[in-house]
Motif scaffolding. Structure first.
Motif, PDB file in Angstrom:
ATOM      1  N   ALA A 278      18.296 -23.283  16.957  1.00  0.00           N
ATOM      2  CA  ALA A 278      17.718 -24.523  16.454  1.00  0.00           C
ATOM      3  C   ALA A 278      16.212 -24.335  16.408  1.00  0.00           C
ATOM      4  O   ALA A 278      15.646 -23.599  17.210  1.00  0.00           O
ATOM      5  CB  ALA A 278      18.063 -25.669  17.394  1.00  0.00           C
ATOM      6  N   TRP A 280      12.547 -26.703  15.329  1.00  0.00           N
ATOM      7  CA  TRP A 280      11.980 -27.914  14.718  1.00  0.00           C
ATOM      8  C   TRP A 280      10.505 -28.050  15.031  1.00  0.00           C
ATOM      9  O   TRP A 280       9.996 -27.467  15.987  1.00  0.00           O
ATOM     10  CB  TRP A 280      12.750 -29.153  15.140  1.00  0.00           C
ATOM     11  N   HIS A 303      13.268 -30.147  10.770  1.00  0.00           N
ATOM     12  CA  HIS A 303      14.301 -29.507  11.591  1.00  0.00           C
ATOM     13  C   HIS A 303      15.027 -28.461  10.754  1.00  0.00           C
ATOM     14  O   HIS A 303      15.433 -28.748   9.624  1.00  0.00           O
ATOM     15  CB  HIS A 303      15.281 -30.596  12.060  1.00  0.00           C
ATOM     16  N   PRO A 305      18.188 -26.064  11.418  1.00  0.00           N
ATOM     17  CA  PRO A 305      19.240 -25.441  12.210  1.00  0.00           C
ATOM     18  C   PRO A 305      19.701 -24.180  11.484  1.00  0.00           C
ATOM     19  O   PRO A 305      19.885 -24.201  10.272  1.00  0.00           O
ATOM     20  CB  PRO A 305      20.342 -26.495  12.208  1.00  0.00           C
ATOM     21  N   LEU A 694      24.476 -42.117  25.165  1.00  0.00           N
ATOM     22  CA  LEU A 694      23.231 -42.234  24.403  1.00  0.00           C
ATOM     23  C   LEU A 694      23.496 -42.050  22.910  1.00  0.00           C
ATOM     24  O   LEU A 694      22.955 -42.765  22.066  1.00  0.00           O
ATOM     25  CB  LEU A 694      22.306 -41.149  24.943  1.00  0.00           C
ATOM     26  N   VAL A 695      24.374 -41.102  22.614  1.00  0.00           N
ATOM     27  CA  VAL A 695      24.707 -40.833  21.209  1.00  0.00           C
ATOM     28  C   VAL A 695      25.521 -41.993  20.645  1.00  0.00           C
ATOM     29  O   VAL A 695      25.231 -42.502  19.548  1.00  0.00           O
ATOM     30  CB  VAL A 695      25.489 -39.501  21.081  1.00  0.00           C
ATOM     31  N   PHE A 700      18.143 -43.498  19.927  1.00  0.00           N
ATOM     32  CA  PHE A 700      17.247 -42.420  19.524  1.00  0.00           C
ATOM     33  C   PHE A 700      15.917 -42.963  19.027  1.00  0.00           C
ATOM     34  O   PHE A 700      15.866 -44.001  18.383  1.00  0.00           O
ATOM     35  CB  PHE A 700      17.872 -41.601  18.384  1.00  0.00           C
ATOM     36  N   LYS A 701      14.862 -42.202  19.309  1.00  0.00           N
ATOM     37  CA  LYS A 701      13.573 -42.521  18.689  1.00  0.00           C
ATOM     38  C   LYS A 701      13.692 -42.298  17.188  1.00  0.00           C
ATOM     39  O   LYS A 701      14.520 -41.519  16.728  1.00  0.00           O
ATOM     40  CB  LYS A 701      12.486 -41.602  19.257  1.00  0.00           C
ATOM     41  N   GLU A 703      12.022 -40.570  15.073  1.00  0.00           N
ATOM     42  CA  GLU A 703      11.949 -39.183  14.586  1.00  0.00           C
ATOM     43  C   GLU A 703      13.259 -38.440  14.844  1.00  0.00           C
ATOM     44  O   GLU A 703      13.666 -37.591  14.062  1.00  0.00           O
ATOM     45  CB  GLU A 703      10.807 -38.425  15.275  1.00  0.00           C
ATOM     46  N   VAL A 704      13.896 -38.760  15.963  1.00  0.00           N
ATOM     47  CA  VAL A 704      15.147 -38.070  16.305  1.00  0.00           C
ATOM     48  C   VAL A 704      16.275 -38.550  15.390  1.00  0.00           C
ATOM     49  O   VAL A 704      17.077 -37.755  14.897  1.00  0.00           O
ATOM     50  CB  VAL A 704      15.472 -38.284  17.806  1.00  0.00           C
ATOM     51  N   TYR A 708      18.878 -36.456  12.827  1.00  0.00           N
ATOM     52  CA  TYR A 708      20.341 -36.536  12.839  1.00  0.00           C
ATOM     53  C   TYR A 708      20.907 -37.157  11.563  1.00  0.00           C
ATOM     54  O   TYR A 708      22.041 -36.882  11.192  1.00  0.00           O
ATOM     55  CB  TYR A 708      20.824 -37.282  14.090  1.00  0.00           C
ATOM     56  N   GLN A 720      30.143 -30.718  12.869  1.00  0.00           N
ATOM     57  CA  GLN A 720      29.781 -30.091  14.150  1.00  0.00           C
ATOM     58  C   GLN A 720      29.259 -31.147  15.132  1.00  0.00           C
ATOM     59  O   GLN A 720      29.650 -31.181  16.293  1.00  0.00           O
ATOM     60  CB  GLN A 720      28.673 -29.039  13.933  1.00  0.00           C
ATOM     61  N   PHE A 721      28.349 -31.970  14.634  1.00  0.00           N
ATOM     62  CA  PHE A 721      27.736 -32.998  15.486  1.00  0.00           C
ATOM     63  C   PHE A 721      28.792 -33.986  15.978  1.00  0.00           C
ATOM     64  O   PHE A 721      28.914 -34.262  17.173  1.00  0.00           O
ATOM     65  CB  PHE A 721      26.641 -33.737  14.690  1.00  0.00           C
ATOM     66  N   PHE A 724      31.222 -32.369  18.362  1.00  0.00           N
ATOM     67  CA  PHE A 724      30.673 -32.071  19.679  1.00  0.00           C
ATOM     68  C   PHE A 724      30.612 -33.321  20.547  1.00  0.00           C
ATOM     69  O   PHE A 724      30.920 -33.276  21.739  1.00  0.00           O
ATOM     70  CB  PHE A 724      29.278 -31.443  19.567  1.00  0.00           C
ATOM     71  N   TRP A 725      30.236 -34.445  19.944  1.00  0.00           N
ATOM     72  CA  TRP A 725      30.108 -35.678  20.740  1.00  0.00           C
ATOM     73  C   TRP A 725      31.353 -36.559  20.644  1.00  0.00           C
ATOM     74  O   TRP A 725      31.402 -37.608  21.267  1.00  0.00           O
ATOM     75  CB  TRP A 725      28.859 -36.475  20.316  1.00  0.00           C
TER      76      TRP A 725
END
Ligand SMILES: [Zn+2]
Lengths: 733, 194
Positions: A278, A280, A303, A305, A694-695, A700-701, A703-704, A708, A720-721, A724-725
């Motif tokens: 990753a 960024w 970002h 990846p 959290l997800v 999230f801020k 920028e985050v 995403y 993938q995201f 994963f969560w």
């Protein structure tokens, strides 16, 4: 009737090259290297004549340039190209650019330049717009076609990073803040700028009108043309000596030989598999663009990846699914530059260990770069003024992936990598007598440190990812070109690196004092990243990843000039400045901290400016660092005892002015650190469950979320995201 | 320095000394100047590692300072040199580790000392530092610097069958296309999230 071999058009020759590679797997279908096999000595002589033509062109022509950027730092390159643009061989210097020429030539062909404006003997072409394969408009390319009996047989080319590009918001060669293409400065598509080996007069007038440093830029342009014409002359002689048939076949054989060579290196040092990394950065524009560009008035995350799949046939497939979108920042990188230039920075230092720097490796790579991403923008109104900064997000990950493989193969000696910040200090102003000036100081760009390897610390202030011939230059020489900025010190302050069993190369810092600022003085800094996000992204073997150590501190209204006049000396690092302030010796008005790239900031007489850069990545667990290495760091002043204890668990005592690390107490301290790890850490699954909250709650801020959104908007990266969560197919931000 | 013949330059002893950081830097440079490395480097390396770790299982690949993929029975697992076993190498080994995420500016600054004390960075919520430790020996095995919520990175997933068969000319005895299937998400899909 075309200008190519036997009356073919260059377009036909391009098609022929690609078809033969696709059909046979060999460059130009060359299954046998006949000239190499027949007479290897003759071939070597032929090859060296061509390589030397490029080196000689560079070493002679660079003396025409007025900037230490070219003369000392070596920020230029001369090349010999196939008629289709593949680089056969090149000088030393700004090596990554071997890969861009291929696209610029291809553009000229696709745009029909063979018919209009026509390509003839004696013509001179030039291009600096990143939309045609370059990295940013500071990099200016010049091409001189080489003809033999009316047929185009090669190109001579020169490129260098010029001093200033005439951007709208402030003076710079890499305008870090540029909201649209219309504020980028002067970027021109491939143009015929002269004929009969003469530069057209209007060309120099354009430099004067379009940029702040016209005279410097004109001299650089002359340099590129002169060097290219030198190569042209030598190649004509080589053709006379070896014959045109030998020349035509020989230059193709060089590329096929080099292709085989890199293929072998890949098989000796890499491992087939899937590698992820990753990376960024933040383009920090908030508050920098003024009221005219409200759409650009924010901080944009960039970002990238990276998934690299190395297959059993030795091909690299690079997938950038989930990369951040294009946007109103200056780091959009058109895809040609991404595919060629950016990747050349990766593969050149890792694989091309050759007498001739060439583009054979290019044929081992496939790409997936999402359309509309910052590495494949589609909106032509967006800025590309430092597209190179966006492209550079590929370098560290790909270097690290190679390093990981080399380590697993036992090729530990190949451990070159760097985190790659370190940009350009770009001051400008008007002297007291009314003379305007501006300049780009390459000292930081030329003094990268390197990441640690698996058995040794990183090198300090020793290298540059773009330019294997880099040199940070003499302070006095840079001072000459930026009169009001007096460099008080250039030092390696303590603790300025990322930690590990082996530590990263040391960061470097400058302290400048403003003397005789003149009517106006301001500074800006084009950077790869700032410490708001520390840095990117995946460390090696438990070492901490290198960070974005580009930061700036500006002290206004100081009494530094007075102190010097009184003979009281001056501080030489940030810790010293802070100490002097605490002791009441140094008086300061305002202190300003700036992260990463710096917009234009005005300075006055007596202001102090501290610039820091290049703390590189560690390798391995810090508590495994050898005690003798820690003692050495303490005694040489690279590390303070506090950091030695907190990070490395080293308990040190000063005995007769020398630091000694006690083995027993250190062992105990290291046990304590491991205990702390046990207390602070959670079993992965427990951590995952908490993070998942959290997800799920989308905490999230801005920028985050931005990052995403683009990950989720991409089918592969999104799956993938979500997988994963475990957040379900409909999860969006 | 006396001239080194290539056979001696790349001797098992030199490679071992280099791994330990004890090889004369001039000789390291000579190794580096070999544009094309000797063919059997990998075998020498694995042989040294086998001795160094004392593993009774065959080492298939070294992943990092401490982690190895080894052949255990009919499995291929990730194993720490302390003996701790992370399980199937097709699942990102980080799923079997201990994690500490440094989330506050203060915690992050403890690990990154290159920022001036006075500077209000790094920014909480924008980035976090994840440290992955071995449950067996608490060695720090990996570090990630990522935004909060970033899926954990599966750094290296080697295609061992292809590597051994096509590149090293010595196929593994238990070849199977299944060995090159990432099982990380499948593993997570079994976790109880209630
Ligand atoms: Zn362990």
């Amino acid at each position: 009737m075309g200008i190519g071999e036997g009356g073919k058009t260059i377009a036909e020759m391009l098609e022929e090259r690609d078809r033969l590679i696709a059909e046979t797997g060999y460059f130009y279908g060359l299954k046998e290297l006949e000239l190499h096999d027949e007479d290897p000595a003759k071939m070597t002589r032929f090859n060296w004549r061509l390589t030397n033509a490029c080196i000689t062109a560079k070493e002679s022509a660079k003396l025409l340039s007025a900037t230490p950027t070219v003369r000392t730092f070596g920020e230029c390159l001369f090349m010999l190209l196939l008629p289709q643009g593949d680089c056969i061989t090149a000088s030393h210097g700004l090596a990554g650019h071997v890969a861009s020429a291929r696209d610029q030539i291809a553009y000229m062909v696709r745009l029909g330049y063979e018919d209009n404006p026509k390509i003839r003997e004696g013509d001179i072409f030039a291009c600096n717009s990143p939309r045609y394969g370059g990295g940013h408009s500071a990099d200016n390319y010049t091409y001189v076609p080489i003809f033999h009996e009316g047929e185009l047989v090669a190109w001579a080319a020169g490129i260098n990073h010029i001093a200033e590009v005439g951007s709208a918001l402030y003076s710079a060669s890499v305008p870090i803040v540029s909201p649209t293409t219309y504020t980028d400065g002067w970027a021109y598509p491939p143009m015929k700028i002269g004929d009969g080996f003469q530069i057209a007069k209007w060309w120099n007038l354009l430099w004067k009108e379009k940029t702040r440093m016209g005279n410097f830029n004109i001299l650089d342009s002359n340099m590129r043309v002169a060097g290219s014409i030198m190569i042209h002359e030598t190649v004509k002689n080589v053709i006379e000596e070896f014959g045109i048939d030998y020349f035509r076949k020989g230059i193709r054989e060089i590329l096929e030989r080099e292709r085989r060579r890199v293929e072998t290196i890949v098989r000796r040092q890499m491992i087939p598999g899937i590698y992820k990394h990753a990376y960024w950065r933040l383009s920090e524009n908030k508050g920098q663009v003024g009221p005219s560009f409200p759409f650009a008035d924010k901080d944009f995350p960039i970002h990238t990846p990276i998934e690299l799949h190395l297959t059993g046939d030795g091909r690299f497939s690079i997938d950038l699914s989930g990369t951040s979108r294009e946007d109103y920042h200056s780091w959009n990188a058109p895809s040609d530059g991404t595919r060629r230039l950016a990747l050349a920075w990766w593969w050149l230092p890792q694989f091309v260990h050759s007498i001739c720097i060439n583009t054979a490796f290019d044929y081992l790579i496939d790409y997936t770069i999402p359309e509309g991403s910052h590495l494949n923008p589609t909106n032509e109104q967006l800025s590309t003024s430092i597209g190179l900064g966006g492209m550079a997000t590929l370098m560290t990950p790909l270097w690290n992936i190679c390093k990981r493989c080399f380590f697993s193969r036992g090729v530990l000696e190949e451990d070159w990598s760097a985190t790659g910040c370190g940009g350009l200090l770009e001051p400008e102003g008007v002297l007291e007598v009314g003379v305007p000036w501006s300049f780009g100081m390459f000292g930081a760009a030329g003094s990268w440190s390197t990441d640690a390897g698996s058995f040794r610390d990183g090198l300090s202030a020793a290298t540059c990812g773009f330019n294997p011939q880099s040199d940070m230059g003499e302070v006095e020489e840079w001072d000459l070109y930026e009169p009001p900025l007096v460099c008080l010190a250039r030092k390696l302050p303590p603790n300025l690196f990322a930690h590990g069993k082996f530590r990263g190369g040391l960061g470097i810092s400058w302290v400048f004092l403003v003397v005789n600022a003149g009517q106006r003085l301001s500074i800006s800094f084009g950077s790869g990243g700032g410490p708001r996000i520390i840095g990117p992204a995946v460390g090696m073997s438990g070492g901490y990843p290198g960070g974005y150590t580009d930061w700036h501190v500006i002290f206004s209204n100081t009494n530094a000039l007075e102190l010097i006049e009184k003979g009281m000396g001056y501080p030489t690092t940030l810790p010293e400045i802070m100490q002097w302030i605490n002791e009441g010796k140094l008086k300061v008005g305002k202190i300003q901290y700036v992260s990463g790239g710096m917009p234009s900031i005005p300075l006055k007489d007596g202001d102090l400016y501290v610039l820091s850069s290049h703390g590189e990545a560690g390798w391995g667990d810090p508590v495994e660092r050898d005690l003798s290495l820690i003692e050495k760091d303490l005694n040489e002043g690279w590390m303070t005892p506090g950091v030695g204890k907190d990070i490395y668990g080293a308990v040190a005592q000063s005995v007769d002015g020398k630091w000694q690390v006690d083995k027993n107490s250190t062992n105990k301290e290291r046990e304590k650190i491991k205990q702390t790890r046990r207390e602070k850490a959670k079993p992965f699954k427990e951590w995952w469950l908490e993070e998942r909250e959290l997800v799920v709650n989308k905490e999230f801020k801005e920028e985050v979320s931005y990052i995403y959104q683009d990950v989720l908007g991409n089918a592969k990266a999104g799956a993938q995201f979500r997988g994963f969560w475990r957040v379900g197919e409909d999860y969006q931000l | 320095m006396a001239e080194i013949r290539s056979g001696e330059l790349t001797s098992r002893e030199n490679i071992k000394l280099m791994m330990e950081g004890k090889l004369n830097p001039d000789i390291v440079n000579s190794l580096r100047r070999m544009a094309i490395k000797e063919e059997d480097r990998f075998w020498k390396y694995v042989d040294i590692l086998q001795e160094k770790t004392g593993f009774k299982e065959r080492i298939l690949l070294r992943l990092s300072d401490h982690l190895y993929i080894v052949a255990k029975g009919d499995e291929r697992i990730v194993k720490c040199d302390c003996g701790y076993e992370f399980g199937d190498y097709r699942i990102n080994w980080k799923l079997g580790s201990l994690v500490r995420a440094r989330k506050t500016t203060e915690e992050m600054k403890e690990a990154y000392t290159f920022l001036p004390k006075e500077m209000p960075h790094p920014e909480e919520g924008l980035v976090e530092i994840r440290e992955f430790y071995c449950p067996g020996c608490l060695a720090q095995l990996a570090v990630e610097l990522v935004p909060p919520g970033y899926p954990v990175v599966f750094e290296m997933f080697p295609d061992l069958d292809t590597f051994y068969r096509d590149w090293m000319g010595q196929p593994l005895p238990d070849e199977n296309p299944e060995w090159f299937q990432d099982k990380t998400l499948e593993e997570i899909s079994h976790w109880d999230i209630e």
